[in-house]
Design a protein around this motif. Sequence first.
Motif, PDB file in Angstrom:
ATOM      1  N   PRO A  39      19.902 -44.789   7.962  1.00 29.99           N
ATOM      2  CA  PRO A  39      19.302 -45.209   9.232  1.00 29.99           C
ATOM      3  C   PRO A  39      20.320 -45.543  10.324  1.00 29.99           C
ATOM      4  CG  PRO A  39      19.351 -47.076   7.757  1.00 29.99           C
ATOM      5  CD  PRO A  39      19.959 -45.917   7.001  1.00 29.99           C
ATOM      6  N   ALA A  40      21.576 -45.164  10.157  1.00 26.69           N
ATOM      7  CA  ALA A  40      22.622 -45.545  11.114  1.00 26.69           C
ATOM      8  C   ALA A  40      22.271 -45.117  12.541  1.00 26.69           C
ATOM      9  CB  ALA A  40      23.953 -44.935  10.686  1.00 26.69           C
ATOM     10  N   GLU A  41      21.807 -43.890  12.684  1.00 24.44           N
ATOM     11  CA  GLU A  41      21.463 -43.381  14.018  1.00 24.44           C
ATOM     12  C   GLU A  41      20.333 -44.186  14.649  1.00 24.44           C
ATOM     13  OE1 GLU A  41      19.721 -39.252  16.046  1.00 24.44           O
ATOM     14  OE2 GLU A  41      20.361 -39.283  13.940  1.00 24.44           O
ATOM     15  N   HIS A  42      19.327 -44.521  13.855  1.00 24.21           N
ATOM     16  CA  HIS A  42      18.178 -45.264  14.385  1.00 24.21           C
ATOM     17  C   HIS A  42      18.566 -46.702  14.743  1.00 24.21           C
ATOM     18  CE1 HIS A  42      16.013 -41.795  13.087  1.00 24.21           C
ATOM     19  NE2 HIS A  42      16.100 -42.089  11.801  1.00 24.21           N
ATOM     20  N   MET A  75      13.633 -61.141   7.707  1.00 22.97           N
ATOM     21  CA  MET A  75      14.344 -61.022   8.972  1.00 22.97           C
ATOM     22  C   MET A  75      14.531 -59.564   9.368  1.00 22.97           C
ATOM     23  SD  MET A  75      17.189 -64.055   8.563  1.00 22.97           S
ATOM     24  CE  MET A  75      17.824 -63.793  10.207  1.00 22.97           C
ATOM     25  N   MET A  76      14.789 -58.690   8.406  1.00 23.51           N
ATOM     26  CA  MET A  76      14.926 -57.267   8.704  1.00 23.51           C
ATOM     27  C   MET A  76      13.635 -56.697   9.288  1.00 23.51           C
ATOM     28  SD  MET A  76      17.921 -55.971   8.230  1.00 23.51           S
ATOM     29  CE  MET A  76      19.450 -56.085   7.283  1.00 23.51           C
ATOM     30  N   ILE A  77      12.511 -57.065   8.684  1.00 23.80           N
ATOM     31  CA  ILE A  77      11.224 -56.557   9.169  1.00 23.80           C
ATOM     32  C   ILE A  77      10.923 -57.076  10.574  1.00 23.80           C
ATOM     33  CG2 ILE A  77       8.728 -56.612   8.766  1.00 23.80           C
ATOM     34  CD1 ILE A  77       9.309 -56.660   5.777  1.00 23.80           C
ATOM     35  N   TRP A  85      12.693 -47.527   9.310  1.00 13.59           N
ATOM     36  CA  TRP A  85      14.002 -48.103   8.974  1.00 13.59           C
ATOM     37  C   TRP A  85      13.995 -49.623   8.772  1.00 13.59           C
ATOM     38  CZ3 TRP A  85      16.201 -51.761  11.998  1.00 13.59           C
ATOM     39  CH2 TRP A  85      15.876 -51.816  13.347  1.00 13.59           C
ATOM     40  N   PRO A  86      13.181 -50.426   9.502  1.00 13.28           N
ATOM     41  CA  PRO A  86      13.183 -51.872   9.186  1.00 13.28           C
ATOM     42  C   PRO A  86      12.698 -52.170   7.771  1.00 13.28           C
ATOM     43  CG  PRO A  86      12.225 -51.473  11.353  1.00 13.28           C
ATOM     44  CD  PRO A  86      12.320 -50.150  10.668  1.00 13.28           C
ATOM     45  N   TYR A  87      11.712 -51.387   7.306  1.00 16.42           N
ATOM     46  CA  TYR A  87      11.191 -51.578   5.953  1.00 16.42           C
ATOM     47  C   TYR A  87      12.187 -51.064   4.910  1.00 16.42           C
ATOM     48  CZ  TYR A  87       7.001 -52.239   8.733  1.00 16.42           C
ATOM     49  OH  TYR A  87       6.106 -52.688   9.675  1.00 16.42           O
ATOM     50  N   LEU A  88      12.937 -50.032   5.283  1.00 21.08           N
ATOM     51  CA  LEU A  88      14.001 -49.549   4.407  1.00 21.08           C
ATOM     52  C   LEU A  88      15.047 -50.635   4.188  1.00 21.08           C
ATOM     53  CD1 LEU A  88      15.612 -47.307   2.934  1.00 21.08           C
ATOM     54  CD2 LEU A  88      16.528 -46.635   5.167  1.00 21.08           C
TER      55      LEU A  88
END
Length: 497
Positions: free
Chosen positions: A39-42, A112-114, A189-192
Amino acid sequence: MKNNLQQLTQYWRLYLLTIVLGIGGTLQYGIQVSIMTSPAEHIQSFVNQTWLGRYDVPVGESTNTLIWSFMVSTLSLGGLFGTMTCVSLSAKYRRKTCLQINNVVAILAAVMMILSRMVKSFEMILLARFLYGYNAGLGINLHLMYLGEIAPKRMRGFLALTSSAYLSVGKLLGQVIGLKELMGTEDMWPYLLAVSGLPAILQFVSMPFFPEAPRYLYIDKGDEDGCKKALQWLWREDDVNLKIEMEDMRKERESAQVTQTKTMLDALRDRSVRWQLMAMLIPCSGLQFCGINAIYFYAFDIFRESGVPEEKMHYLALGIGAAEVITVSACAFMIERAGRKKLLGYGYLLMGVMMSVLTVLLTIKDWYPWLPYFNIALLFFVICIYGLGPCGASMCLPADLFLQMWRPSAFAVGGIVNWGGLFLIGMLFPYVVDGIGQFCFLVFVAYCIVTAAFMLYFIPETKGKSSMEITEEFNKLNYKKCSTELEKGIDLFATKL
């Protein structure tokens, strides 16, 4: 075959606890090492959008790169902090309590990521990565300590090596779920990044059903009855074998009663564990400095030069991850026969030789059209050697080498070296590659050769030996110039320089 089936039936509770420990231990570290690539690009796009919304100007390229680099490397800082707190937490609280606290940290990071995209805060990603690092740093040490304190002597190497298997599985799992066909998309990507919360929840609800580490109960807390009940529940052994194990613990407890649990400073200064510390630090730090990160870094370049389509490279990278998982698993069945010394020594030696050949072939890659394909095969071969030797066997050393009073401090010192090495590699390695290209492998070759020589010529084998027997072997090195001290044997563990 019959003996293996009987052992599986007898120790099924021990194996089940090993699975639960791995889920919240080195698996988490493996996931976090590999999960940020896809997910680096996103994520970088999210940082730019957030910056634009706050300041009405897009983020500068250098600033965006710096933020991204810090997102990646802050995992190491968190891991370093988690390792440093391991000594005090494991001494003050029970192993199970520390694991449960650690699971709460991972769950909080996942939340926190979500929420980071919802509240438009990339700072939450930074903080969550730090918490994930703390979880991994503390979790790895607790995982290895717990394994060393529940394992029968004849199975200690096998069980300790499961931590390496979980680490490799975690890397592969992070690569798989990060594919664009699964969770590596702009929407997911946040869920990843929050996926580590699931193993933490699973371990959190499972650990109350298992006993505390038996060696911790008896040697640290003096709870002989609790230790015996835990051993009977986990091992289902007869009274004779339990009596032998309890007697070994009793001797270790008596030798430790002259002093308190040692600090990291004690471990660095005390003569009685000098060679044990070197035997742990040199090969274990090699996990960062053996060149495996360089191999993964160059993998896509080698694939590209071989004509592999860009969209297929991620799947070939999965093959590398799968090769590591398979070879580490194979190492689990070899370690109690081959021993730690041979797997580490010859493993590092072969890695050094193979990377020397790879350096030469990368230099002349344009001479023949078949060389790039040969480089791919050589890359897989190095990964297989790494899995069969250094990656697997090094995880057994801390539990093998140290008595109970030294174990938390030894794990902490080893963890600091490991996490510090990971941080340095992450920050400096790209600049080294830009400066000297494929010749960067020569630095790792030298380290592998030196480590191989050290393990093969200086370090005694530890397989099948009790903690007291291993300590007596290392006393011959620690006190080789002091014959009068050597005669005192185990009573010298508290002696300072």
